[in-house]
Enzyme design. Sequence first.
Site, PDB file in Angstrom:
ATOM      1  N   LYS A 183       0.939  -1.245  -0.090  1.00  0.00           N
ATOM      2  CA  LYS A 183       0.081   0.166  -0.174  1.00  0.00           C
ATOM      3  C   LYS A 183       0.828   1.350  -0.151  1.00  0.00           C
ATOM      4  O   LYS A 183       1.334   1.847   0.996  1.00  0.00           O
ATOM      5  CB  LYS A 183      -0.815   0.068   1.331  1.00  0.00           C
ATOM      6  CG  LYS A 183      -2.074   0.542   1.008  1.00  0.00           C
ATOM      7  CD  LYS A 183      -2.220   1.880   0.683  1.00  0.00           C
ATOM      8  CE  LYS A 183      -2.099   3.076   1.756  1.00  0.00           C
ATOM      9  NZ  LYS A 183      -1.748   4.623   1.610  1.00  0.00           N
ATOM     10  N   CYS A 292      13.949  11.319   5.747  1.00  0.00           N
ATOM     11  CA  CYS A 292      13.896  10.674   7.263  1.00  0.00           C
ATOM     12  C   CYS A 292      15.168  10.995   7.896  1.00  0.00           C
ATOM     13  O   CYS A 292      15.295  11.280   9.257  1.00  0.00           O
ATOM     14  CB  CYS A 292      13.394   9.414   7.308  1.00  0.00           C
ATOM     15  SG  CYS A 292      14.455   7.964   6.651  1.00  0.00           S
TER      16      CYS A 292
HETATM   17  P1  NAD Z   1       2.533   8.904   6.896  1.00  0.00           P
HETATM   18  O1  NAD Z   1       2.604   8.237   8.115  1.00  0.00           O
HETATM   19  O2  NAD Z   1       1.514   9.959   6.881  1.00  0.00           O
HETATM   20  O3  NAD Z   1       2.085   7.614   5.776  1.00  0.00           O
HETATM   21  C1  NAD Z   1       2.950   6.681   5.441  1.00  0.00           C
HETATM   22  C2  NAD Z   1       2.061   5.615   5.054  1.00  0.00           C
HETATM   23  O4  NAD Z   1       1.120   5.064   5.759  1.00  0.00           O
HETATM   24  C3  NAD Z   1       1.144   5.922   3.837  1.00  0.00           C
HETATM   25  O5  NAD Z   1       1.270   4.969   2.752  1.00  0.00           O
HETATM   26  C4  NAD Z   1      -0.172   6.227   4.387  1.00  0.00           C
HETATM   27  O6  NAD Z   1      -1.233   6.131   3.320  1.00  0.00           O
HETATM   28  C5  NAD Z   1      -0.236   5.296   5.365  1.00  0.00           C
HETATM   29  N1  NAD Z   1      -0.974   5.373   6.553  1.00  0.00           N
HETATM   30  C6  NAD Z   1      -1.543   6.527   7.083  1.00  0.00           C
HETATM   31  N2  NAD Z   1      -2.329   6.259   7.924  1.00  0.00           N
HETATM   32  C7  NAD Z   1      -2.477   5.106   8.154  1.00  0.00           C
HETATM   33  C8  NAD Z   1      -3.099   4.394   9.195  1.00  0.00           C
HETATM   34  N3  NAD Z   1      -4.115   4.627  10.026  1.00  0.00           N
HETATM   35  N4  NAD Z   1      -3.210   2.854   8.825  1.00  0.00           N
HETATM   36  C9  NAD Z   1      -2.200   2.410   8.062  1.00  0.00           C
HETATM   37  N5  NAD Z   1      -1.707   3.270   6.979  1.00  0.00           N
HETATM   38  C10 NAD Z   1      -1.755   4.464   7.361  1.00  0.00           C
HETATM   39  O7  NAD Z   1       4.032   9.178   6.192  1.00  0.00           O
HETATM   40  P2  NAD Z   1       4.610  10.278   4.898  1.00  0.00           P
HETATM   41  O8  NAD Z   1       3.944  11.667   5.190  1.00  0.00           O
HETATM   42  O9  NAD Z   1       4.045   9.399   3.869  1.00  0.00           O
HETATM   43  O10 NAD Z   1       5.811  10.128   5.060  1.00  0.00           O
HETATM   44  C11 NAD Z   1       6.805  11.058   5.623  1.00  0.00           C
HETATM   45  C12 NAD Z   1       7.275  10.461   7.108  1.00  0.00           C
HETATM   46  O11 NAD Z   1       8.100   9.066   6.860  1.00  0.00           O
HETATM   47  C13 NAD Z   1       8.148  11.142   7.792  1.00  0.00           C
HETATM   48  O12 NAD Z   1       8.083  11.319   8.989  1.00  0.00           O
HETATM   49  C14 NAD Z   1       9.658  10.534   7.718  1.00  0.00           C
HETATM   50  O13 NAD Z   1      10.483  10.769   8.723  1.00  0.00           O
HETATM   51  C15 NAD Z   1       9.431   9.155   7.617  1.00  0.00           C
HETATM   52  N6  NAD Z   1      10.210   8.215   6.956  1.00  0.00           N
HETATM   53  C16 NAD Z   1      10.898   7.531   7.813  1.00  0.00           C
HETATM   54  C17 NAD Z   1      11.688   6.793   7.170  1.00  0.00           C
HETATM   55  C18 NAD Z   1      12.644   5.831   7.962  1.00  0.00           C
HETATM   56  O14 NAD Z   1      13.411   4.835   7.556  1.00  0.00           O
HETATM   57  N7  NAD Z   1      12.820   6.092   9.238  1.00  0.00           N
HETATM   58  C19 NAD Z   1      12.080   6.854   6.039  1.00  0.00           C
HETATM   59  C20 NAD Z   1      11.205   7.495   5.000  1.00  0.00           C
HETATM   60  C21 NAD Z   1      10.145   8.183   5.715  1.00  0.00           C
END
Ligand code: NAD
Length: 508
Positions: A183, A292
Site C-alpha cells: 500500500k 527521514c
Molecule cells: P504517513 O505516516 O503520513 O504515511 C505513510 C504511509 O502510511 C502512507 O502509505 C499512508 O497512506 C499510510 N497510513 C496513514 N495512516 C494510516 C493508518 N491509520 N493505517 C495504515 N496506514 C496508514 O507518512 P508520510 O507523510 O507518507 O511520510 C513522511 C514520514 O515518513 C516522515 O515522518 C519521515 O521521517 C518518515 N520516513 C521514515 C523513514 C525511515 O526509514 N525511518 C524513511 C522515510 C520516511
Amino acid sequence: MTATPPAGTPDRIRLYIGGEWTDAVDGDTFDVLNPATNEVYLQAAAGKKADVDLAVAAAKKAFDEGPWPRMLPRQRSRILHKVADIIESRDDQLAEIETWDSGLPVTQAKGQAQRAAENFRFFADLIVAQEDSAFKVPGRQINYVNRKPIGVAGLITPWNVPFMQESWKLGPALATGNTVVLKPASYTPLSAALWPEIFEEAGVPAGVFNLILGSGSTAGDALVKHPDVPLISFTGDSSTGATLSTNAAPLLKGLSLELGGKSPAIVFADADLEQALDATVFGVFSLNGERCTAGSRVLVQREIYDEFVAAFAARAKNIIVGDPQDPATEVGALVHSNHFDKVMSYVEIGKSEGRLVAGGGRPEAYPEGNWVAPTVFADVAPTARIFQEEIFGPVVSITPFDTDEEALVLANDTRYGLAAYVYTTNLKRAHNFAEAIDSGMVWLNSNNIRDLRTPFGGVKASGLGREGGYRSIDFYTTQQAVHITLNDAHSPRFGKGPDAATSFKKVN
Ligand code: NAD
C-alpha cells in the site's frame, strides 16, 4: 517547467490483485497531482476494505498453494536478480516517472532507482548465502533451525523516494518467500504501478505481489487490521506509527516501524571543514529535504561557528532550485501543496525562533507552486519548535556549542533518534561521541552512505525494530528450532509408581 508527463504515463491506474489489474470494488478513484504544477494528471483507483480483503485473499492463496514459498532460495534469487536487471535497464524512465510524481530532482531520482535495483540484488544474494546455526550437546542432542516465510506481509510506505522505499521492503519480503500486499502513499502512487509489469516480466508468479492504492486511513487501516496479515512493515510518520501499533496489537502482529527523525550533525572545530560543509549541506537539502535521515539540526563548535554559518548560508543561497526534470536542479518541488503549507508554516515559526541567514520563503523565480528556497536559521535554541519538530523540507537549524558534553546534550535533546553525523578528526572523540548519541545510526565524517548489511532503524520516536542485512531476513521469517534426541533417558518418569507397574511394557 516540464508540464507534460513522461512518455507512457497513464491517465488512470488501477489496483493489481492476483495477477490482474482491477478497479476498486466500489469504482471509487482519487486525484493524483503533479507537484510542479499542482494540476491533477492521474486518477487512481481508491482501494477500501473490500479491495484489501480481495488482495489479502489472493496473497494468502499464493502463499498456501503457490510455488513461491516452496521454491529453493536459488530459484527465487534468480527471479529477483531479473527484477534488479529490469529496474537497472529502465532507470532513466523510472527516474523521469518518479520525478514527475514526487517533485524529486531527476538526477537524485535516478540514483534512487539504481538503489532500488541494488535492494533486490542484495537480498537475492543474501538468501542463497543464508545459514542458520546447528547446536550439539555431546551425546544428547543435535538442534537445528528451520527458517520459514511467515505468510502475507503488509507493506505500507511513504511518499518520499517512494519506489526505493517500496523496494526496501519488497526485496527481503519476497526473497524470504512471503507473499505481499503493498500500500504505497496516496500522494505518489505512479511508480508503484510499475511493479506489476516488472514482476511479471521477471517471472514472479501471480498472487505473490498485490497492489492496493488508496488512503492510509481506509486502505492502510484495513491491511493493518486484517487477520490474515501476520506481518506489517511500515515506514512513515511517528504518530501514524503509533496508531498502527495500537491497531496491530490485538492481533499480535510482527511489526517493523521506520519513523521520523530530527537528526543532529555535529561539527567540531577540528573537523575537515570543507568536507563537513559538503556533507551537512547535502545532508539536509538532498531529496528536497524530504528525507527521514536528514541532518536537520547542525550543531557547530563555537570557535568556527560564525565562519561555518556564513559558509553554510552562502552554499544554501547558491543551491539550484528548479524544474525537477532539469538535470541541473538540486532542489525540486515539494511533493504536495499540503506539505508545502506545512513546511512554510515552520519557515514562519523559525523567523521568530532563530536568525534567518538564507531562504525564508519561495525562491524569486517561483512565485507559485510548491517551491521552498533552501532555508537556514542560525542561533536556534534547543527549546525552539524548529529544533524539536520534524519539518521534512529544505529547512535547517544551526546551534552553537562549546564543549563535547554540551554537544551531546543538544544532540540527544529531541524525541527522535534515527541518525546522527559527527565531524571531527579526533579518533577517540569520534568513537566515544558516536556511542553516546541516542540514535539508531551514526555516520562519522560523511553524509548518509549506506552499507545494506548494517542495521537500519531508529530509537525513541524514530522507530521500533531493525531492517537491513540479516535483520530483514529475521523480520520476514520465523525460526523454528528442531531438537533431535541422541540418548534415551532424560525424561523424569512421572506416574511410574513404586513397583513400576505402569511401565509401557507391563501395561501392554
Ligand atoms: P504517513 O505516516 O503520513 O504515511 C505513510 C504511509 O502510511 C502512507 O502509505 C499512508 O497512506 C499510510 N497510513 C496513514 N495512516 C494510516 C493508518 N491509520 N493505517 C495504515 N496506514 C496508514 O507518512 P508520510 O507523510 O507518507 O511520510 C513522511 C514520514 O515518513 C516522515 O515522518 C519521515 O521521517 C518518515 N520516513 C521514515 C523513514 C525511515 O526509514 N525511518 C524513511 C522515510 C520516511
